[in-house]
Design a protein around this motif. Sequence first.
Motif, short mmCIF file in Angstrom:
data_model
loop_
_atom_site.label_atom_id
_atom_site.label_comp_id
_atom_site.label_asym_id
_atom_site.label_seq_id
_atom_site.Cartn_x
_atom_site.Cartn_y
_atom_site.Cartn_z
N UNK A 128 -61.66 -37.42 0.48
CA UNK A 128 -60.29 -37.92 0.54
C UNK A 128 -60.24 -39.38 0.12
N UNK A 129 -61.24 -40.16 0.53
CA UNK A 129 -61.22 -41.59 0.22
C UNK A 129 -61.19 -41.82 -1.28
N UNK A 130 -61.91 -40.98 -2.02
CA UNK A 130 -61.94 -41.14 -3.48
C UNK A 130 -60.67 -40.61 -4.10
N UNK A 131 -60.27 -39.40 -3.67
CA UNK A 131 -59.10 -38.76 -4.28
C UNK A 131 -57.81 -39.50 -3.93
N UNK A 132 -57.67 -39.86 -2.64
CA UNK A 132 -56.42 -40.48 -2.22
C UNK A 132 -56.32 -41.93 -2.66
N UNK A 133 -57.47 -42.52 -3.05
CA UNK A 133 -57.38 -43.88 -3.58
C UNK A 133 -56.60 -43.89 -4.90
N UNK A 134 -56.40 -42.69 -5.49
CA UNK A 134 -55.63 -42.58 -6.72
C UNK A 134 -54.21 -42.10 -6.46
N UNK A 135 -53.79 -42.09 -5.20
CA UNK A 135 -52.40 -41.75 -4.91
C UNK A 135 -51.46 -42.71 -5.62
N UNK A 136 -50.36 -42.20 -6.11
CA UNK A 136 -49.39 -43.03 -6.82
C UNK A 136 -47.99 -42.55 -6.48
N UNK A 137 -47.07 -43.48 -6.29
CA UNK A 137 -45.67 -43.13 -6.14
C UNK A 137 -45.07 -43.05 -7.54
N UNK A 138 -44.74 -41.84 -7.98
CA UNK A 138 -44.12 -41.66 -9.29
C UNK A 138 -42.62 -41.83 -9.17
N UNK A 139 -42.05 -42.59 -10.09
CA UNK A 139 -40.60 -42.80 -10.14
C UNK A 139 -40.06 -41.94 -11.27
N UNK A 140 -39.15 -41.01 -10.94
CA UNK A 140 -38.68 -40.02 -11.91
C UNK A 140 -37.17 -40.11 -12.01
N UNK A 141 -36.61 -40.16 -13.19
CA UNK A 141 -35.14 -40.23 -13.32
C UNK A 141 -34.49 -38.95 -12.79
N UNK A 142 -33.38 -39.13 -12.08
CA UNK A 142 -32.62 -37.99 -11.55
C UNK A 142 -31.42 -37.72 -12.44
N UNK A 143 -30.87 -36.52 -12.31
CA UNK A 143 -29.72 -36.15 -13.12
C UNK A 143 -28.41 -36.66 -12.53
N UNK A 144 -28.44 -37.08 -11.26
CA UNK A 144 -27.23 -37.51 -10.58
C UNK A 144 -26.99 -39.01 -10.79
N UNK A 145 -26.16 -39.36 -11.77
CA UNK A 145 -25.77 -40.76 -11.98
C UNK A 145 -26.95 -41.65 -12.29
N UNK A 146 -26.80 -42.92 -11.98
CA UNK A 146 -27.85 -43.90 -12.23
C UNK A 146 -28.76 -43.98 -11.01
N UNK A 147 -29.55 -42.94 -10.83
CA UNK A 147 -30.45 -42.85 -9.69
C UNK A 147 -31.82 -42.35 -10.15
N UNK A 148 -32.80 -42.54 -9.28
CA UNK A 148 -34.15 -42.03 -9.50
C UNK A 148 -34.62 -41.35 -8.22
N UNK A 149 -35.68 -40.58 -8.35
CA UNK A 149 -36.31 -39.97 -7.19
C UNK A 149 -37.78 -40.33 -7.19
N UNK A 150 -38.42 -40.23 -6.03
CA UNK A 150 -39.82 -40.61 -5.89
C UNK A 150 -40.67 -39.39 -5.55
N UNK A 151 -41.93 -39.40 -6.00
CA UNK A 151 -42.86 -38.32 -5.72
C UNK A 151 -44.22 -38.92 -5.37
N UNK A 152 -44.80 -38.48 -4.25
CA UNK A 152 -46.13 -38.92 -3.85
C UNK A 152 -47.14 -38.03 -4.54
N UNK A 153 -47.89 -38.59 -5.49
CA UNK A 153 -48.70 -37.78 -6.39
C UNK A 153 -50.12 -38.32 -6.48
N UNK A 154 -51.08 -37.41 -6.65
CA UNK A 154 -52.47 -37.78 -6.86
C UNK A 154 -52.97 -37.19 -8.15
N UNK A 155 -53.86 -37.89 -8.84
CA UNK A 155 -54.36 -37.40 -10.12
C UNK A 155 -55.37 -36.28 -9.95
#
Length: 603
Positions: A128-155
């Motif tokens: 986990x220490x190795x894998x989760x050290x690559x955790x990243x919050x991805x910022x993704x454009x949403x379809x609703x107006x001028x907004x974005x959504x976030x995703x907790x993602x690992x490579x």
Amino acid sequence: MKVCVKGVNGGETRICALKGSSVDLHCSHQHLTSSRKWFTIDWDGYKYVQSELSVDGQRVTYNMSKEKNPTLTINDLRESDANTYCCMKTTDSPGRCWLNRITLQVVAGTVTFTHELLFQMTSLYKLFSIILSELQVKVIPATEGQTVTLMCSGSCPLTEKPAAYIWYKNREFLYEDWSPWYQELLSSEEAVTYSCAVKGYEDLRAPEVSVDSITETCFSVTYAKGRMCSSQQTSVDESCSITYPREIHVQRTPAEHRGHIRLTCNSSCFLTDPLISFVWYETRKPTVKEGKQILVLSSNPDSLSCGVKGLEDVRSADVCVNDDSCWMLNYVHSRICALQGSSVNISSKYSHPDYVQIQSKCWYKVKREAEQLTEDADHVEYDDSMKNQHILRLKKLKRDDSAEYRFTFTTENEEVNQADFPGVTLIVTELRVKMSPSAVVTEGQRVTLTCSTSCPLTDNTNYIWYLNSRPLTPRENQNKHLILDPVSREDAGSYSCAVKTNKDISSAPKTLTVQSITGTWTPAAAGVSAALLGLILLTVCWWRRKKSNSHKPSRHETLDDSHLYDEISPQPAEQDHHYPRLNSSEDEMDHLYSTIPPFEPTV
């Protein structure tokens, strides 16, 4: 329409393992024979490249007998072992091998690791220490107006999903949920940072992210550090700010070279940062091509698309190289958030060369492995009524339906055109009422009630609020959030919420308790208070009645005439047993006898 081809799993299995460890890969083919072999396979942008795997009997071994579970074992993993594997007959097509592939990623570390994750907890933490050290919050454009959504993602995620994700805002704990998708859609907040972690490993947080600005065409993100910046910088510990396009599309123009077409990955965001680079996909498979423009043969029968490198969620639709029909597959939505108990449509649009005859069409549900979905009137329906469009309809959604869904169609020669690029991610959520600052407040405070979900609902959603099972009159600018400011004793009660389009699906009720200066006020407390008030009034009346009658003894009581003797003048005693003479006037005697009740003979 024929059912989907049996014996085809239709999906990719991904495994993340540590360098120096051991891993077991299992053959996924339905009909296993000793004639099957293990291969490595790759896509070079034009064709599948397949090579039989060589074994040495020590570090790399496999057994394909019918009596034993056919397993490929690789000991002492090296970075060169990171590859795509499959087991098949030598007569099978490379496309079928690619369809049932196992992708192995190898990261630095020294710990024993198997496909079943059977290893000690100390080793698990190292992994986990190795894998989760690559955790990243991805910022993704949403379809609703001028907004974005976030995703907790690992490579390089573990095969088994974490128990829960934890979100932080400005380094403070925000909430915990099983979904990696952030609950809210966000507008630009330059001074606000977000991060995430896996429960139990909170010290391995993803680098902080802030959304600096959002326009109709662009959005700018600042990463504190991490792999999103590493492609342009020498160290992943450096921060960076990147401007992304909200949408991109492929433009076709004639090329200088005869027989070629120039494809350009365009966007309407003119502020796109130099840090942005583009990658290309052919028939939804990644290629080695990179850059804003590429040259392709005008006779190419496949479809192409482009995406933002490192943020593949920003990707163009597939387009045919020439005007004729080609292999093409697009999904209407890449992510869908739906309510538990509701129904959802997952739509795909496709095309194929005119000379090809489609034999079957089906959908796969992809979690740890791909599961073929068969039609079920109560839960799964296929809609193939529209040309070049296929819809998967899921009814009475359950949380277990949260998965990735991919569409596949099979040609008459049984070659499967598999959507290797990720399909549609579905998150199924329930409604919950959250109260801030708490469910017990003091009269006069500001209270915010939120109709919370595990992901942002896809459509522009309207909500209904209920107090003690009765709908509340909507307040201005209060929809998902119900604000009580100031809160009063009349606001106390049981609150629930629902979505207007699914009124029959509501949250569990949650009680708001409002405390006043004299104590707690709830609907139940109101009834108790009224009862106590009545009891107090009855007690006062009884006490006053008793006081007024305290001078009138009842007929069953002995007359207390001790006060009469205060009126008796002392006289010299004459004999024992003789009563003294009363020294009273006539009026006093009348008063005396008036206090004695009349004699009533007993029966």
